[in-house]
Enzyme design. Structure first.
Site, short mmCIF file in Angstrom:
data_model
loop_
_atom_site.label_atom_id
_atom_site.label_comp_id
_atom_site.label_asym_id
_atom_site.label_seq_id
_atom_site.Cartn_x
_atom_site.Cartn_y
_atom_site.Cartn_z
N ALA A 42 0.83 -1.35 0.09
CA ALA A 42 -0.24 -0.23 0.02
C ALA A 42 0.89 1.24 0.13
CB ALA A 42 -0.97 -0.01 1.09
N GLU A 43 1.89 1.24 0.95
CA GLU A 43 2.87 2.46 0.79
C GLU A 43 3.51 2.73 -0.23
OE1 GLU A 43 5.81 4.91 3.67
OE2 GLU A 43 4.54 3.38 4.62
N SER A 44 3.87 1.66 -1.17
CA SER A 44 4.41 1.65 -2.35
C SER A 44 3.65 2.30 -3.45
CB SER A 44 5.15 0.45 -2.81
OG SER A 44 6.25 -0.16 -2.06
#
Length: 120
Positions: A42-44
């Site tokens: 998700a952060e990527s």
């Protein structure tokens, strides 16, 4: 980190970033997809979306992420899709939906990035 996790980007624009990650190699001891792996994915995708929005004079720095894990996954791949919730000059927030190979929602996340000015 993307390489280590096996994340491959499938689509990237200012409106949507999509990436895929294998479950194998990203599991907890009982064999389910690790919640932390979902957060990395998700952060990527959220950071990549923020990068596309902020370029060329700013770059994103993640300041907040939260995730709700809906179901376990034991094999195959998961796919994350990041779409903008807010895109400003100094902050950008993205909603991220992670699904399994059958299209079932595995995780819902939200990431907020501070858009830092590139220093000369």
């Amino acid at each position: 980190m993307d390489e280590r996790m096996g994340i491959i980007y499938l689509e990237g624009s200012t409106e949507q970033v999509v990436a895929r990650m294998p479950v194998e190699g990203n599991t907890q001891p009982v064999g389910l997809l690790h919640g932390g792996a979902s957060c990395v994915l998700a952060e990527s995708v959220g950071s990549m979306a923020a990068t596309l929005h902020a370029m060329p004079d700013r770059f994103p720095v993640g300041v907040d992420i939260n995730a709700t894990h809906h179901r376990g996954v034991r094999d195959g791949h998961v796919t994350a899709t990041a779409t903008p919730a807010h895109r400003g000059r100094t902050f950008a927030t993205y909603d991220v939906v992670i699904t399994d190979d059958a299209g079932q929602r595995v995780c819902t996340a939200r990431i907020t990035c501070y858009l830092r000015l590139v220093e000369e």
